[in-house]
Design a protein around this motif. Sequence first.
Motif, mmCIF file in Angstrom:
data_model
loop_
_atom_site.group_PDB
_atom_site.id
_atom_site.type_symbol
_atom_site.label_atom_id
_atom_site.label_comp_id
_atom_site.label_asym_id
_atom_site.label_seq_id
_atom_site.Cartn_x
_atom_site.Cartn_y
_atom_site.Cartn_z
ATOM 1 N N THR A 107 0.884 -1.176 0.000
ATOM 2 C CA THR A 107 0.000 0.000 0.000
ATOM 3 C C THR A 107 0.917 1.221 0.000
ATOM 4 N N VAL A 108 1.292 1.678 -1.186
ATOM 5 C CA VAL A 108 2.330 2.705 -1.298
ATOM 6 C C VAL A 108 1.881 3.944 -2.083
ATOM 7 N N THR A 109 0.632 4.003 -2.508
ATOM 8 C CA THR A 109 0.019 5.060 -3.316
ATOM 9 C C THR A 109 0.456 4.964 -4.780
ATOM 10 N N GLU A 110 -0.333 5.573 -5.640
ATOM 11 C CA GLU A 110 -0.125 5.459 -7.082
ATOM 12 C C GLU A 110 1.248 5.973 -7.518
ATOM 13 N N ALA A 111 1.686 7.072 -6.937
ATOM 14 C CA ALA A 111 2.921 7.717 -7.395
ATOM 15 C C ALA A 111 4.153 6.848 -7.158
ATOM 16 N N ALA A 112 4.122 5.981 -6.168
ATOM 17 C CA ALA A 112 5.308 5.233 -5.782
ATOM 18 C C ALA A 112 5.711 4.161 -6.789
ATOM 19 N N TYR A 113 4.838 3.823 -7.718
ATOM 20 C CA TYR A 113 5.184 2.800 -8.706
ATOM 21 C C TYR A 113 6.118 3.339 -9.784
ATOM 22 N N ARG A 114 6.302 4.637 -9.829
ATOM 23 C CA ARG A 114 7.248 5.301 -10.739
ATOM 24 C C ARG A 114 6.978 4.926 -12.191
ATOM 25 N N ARG A 115 5.696 4.980 -12.565
ATOM 26 C CA ARG A 115 5.303 4.574 -13.909
ATOM 27 C C ARG A 115 5.452 5.708 -14.918
ATOM 28 N N HIS A 116 5.846 5.340 -16.105
ATOM 29 C CA HIS A 116 5.852 6.256 -17.237
ATOM 30 C C HIS A 116 4.427 6.389 -17.746
ATOM 31 N N ARG A 117 4.207 7.370 -18.599
ATOM 32 C CA ARG A 117 2.879 7.591 -19.162
ATOM 33 C C ARG A 117 2.362 6.366 -19.921
ATOM 34 N N ASP A 118 3.284 5.557 -20.450
ATOM 35 C CA ASP A 118 2.868 4.373 -21.204
ATOM 36 C C ASP A 118 2.575 3.174 -20.303
ATOM 37 N N GLY A 119 2.691 3.343 -18.991
ATOM 38 C CA GLY A 119 2.394 2.273 -18.046
ATOM 39 C C GLY A 119 3.609 1.500 -17.588
ATOM 40 N N GLY A 120 4.714 1.617 -18.313
ATOM 41 C CA GLY A 120 5.939 0.953 -17.884
ATOM 42 C C GLY A 120 6.686 1.776 -16.860
ATOM 43 N N LEU A 121 7.822 1.259 -16.419
ATOM 44 C CA LEU A 121 8.649 1.975 -15.445
ATOM 45 C C LEU A 121 9.284 3.191 -16.103
ATOM 46 N N ASP A 122 9.315 4.297 -15.390
ATOM 47 C CA ASP A 122 9.941 5.512 -15.899
ATOM 48 C C ASP A 122 11.455 5.395 -15.720
ATOM 49 N N LEU A 123 12.098 4.780 -16.700
ATOM 50 C CA LEU A 123 13.535 4.514 -16.605
ATOM 51 C C LEU A 123 14.383 5.776 -16.729
#
Length: 445
Positions: A107-123
Amino acid sequence: MRPHRATRPPVRIVHLGLGGFFRAHQAWYTGAAPDSARWGIAAFTGRSRALADQLTEQDGLYTLVVRGPDRDEMAVQTAVSAAHPGTDLQSWCAYLAEPDVAVVTLTVTEAAYRRHRDGGLDLDAPDVRADVSALRHGAEVTTVPGRLVAGLAARRIAGAGPLAVVSCDNLPGNGEATARVVHDLAASAEPGLAGWIAENVSFVTTMVDRITPRTTPEDVRVVAELTGHEDAVPVVTEPFSEWVLGGDFPAGRPTWEAAGARFADDITPYETRKLLLLNGGHSLLAYAGSARGHDTIAAAVADPVCHGWLDQWWDEAARHVPLPAVELADYRTTLLQRFANPRIRHTLAQIAADGSQKLPIRLLPVLRGERTAGRMPTGGARMLAAWIQHLRGASAPVNDAGAGPYQQRAGSARDVLALLAPDLAGDTDLIHAIDEAGAHLPLRP
């Protein structure tokens, strides 16, 4: 005196995101399961250690206050066997290297997944790039995907076998979302680890629901007064609770269904219902309600103007929830009762946080769906207009790490929409509706 215990359940679940919602929801379900004596939880905070230290002083015990419209029910919760600060990466990896650990929950909130706009990881994010380097060189990671990958790497080295990762955050398809960022990071740092994860780790999708406001000093005082013992970290929540899960648990799990959880092959209808109606309704009231001078959900929904705005939003959003109309009507009735509970002080400022991460999930599916159908989503336009005013400082304080680019464009609805949903930026009728809604905000009662 605080309660203490001689024994505690053995750790078989590791949780990241030690806070009120976790302790009112997943920990409550685990403690209420008939086999709870076999399923202890080692819980980690996001970063700080204060809550972990307080729970450790209390042997992991805390009071859950279920606050109904008329009375409180209190019970000491026993599922948390150990509490650690999120910076304790050594303990985190040690737990995941244990064969008895079967489940990781988040339970870490949406922002913590560090997702890019395309749904993948924001590398390209600096902290993600730093974690890629850290994983390659055995240094400490800092992001949530980094911690998951580091723990899974330790499990692979230990030969501890498969396990399930269970996201409990408000993301559509949260199991798939978690799987993607984990695989993206592992593949960037160590491709062989990515292959092991694909073969040994399941990612369970869930829908979670239980309104849990922040604990106040008054809550702490009331618990001490009514129970006769001090509890520095009680949790206040509502009577309602819901948990729907879909996916495999290759190393086992508690019998959560005996405590009221449900398992379904497809949870999409339930998560869509919750994200659009409950979470979307919360966001509307957080921005538009605070613009009218309210500070809690109960106060906002008691305002006839806000209530009307909420109904309008729900009428639009319900058309995009794949459930029977009768079931949705009942759900809306229940939501109103929950929102109106004056004894649950769920602040609009708390809900307003991280709007740049929440609105794409809670608002955009309705905007797109309504415009595709040739309808003008007046309620959705109002939510976006209220958020824009929020970015300008007109309502609850901005607490959103991703807000900067939107604040720079907040002088123009078209510019905000171009950043939030580029595919809608050329819709002049929608932009006009957003401008019209903004012209009538704020309207103080």
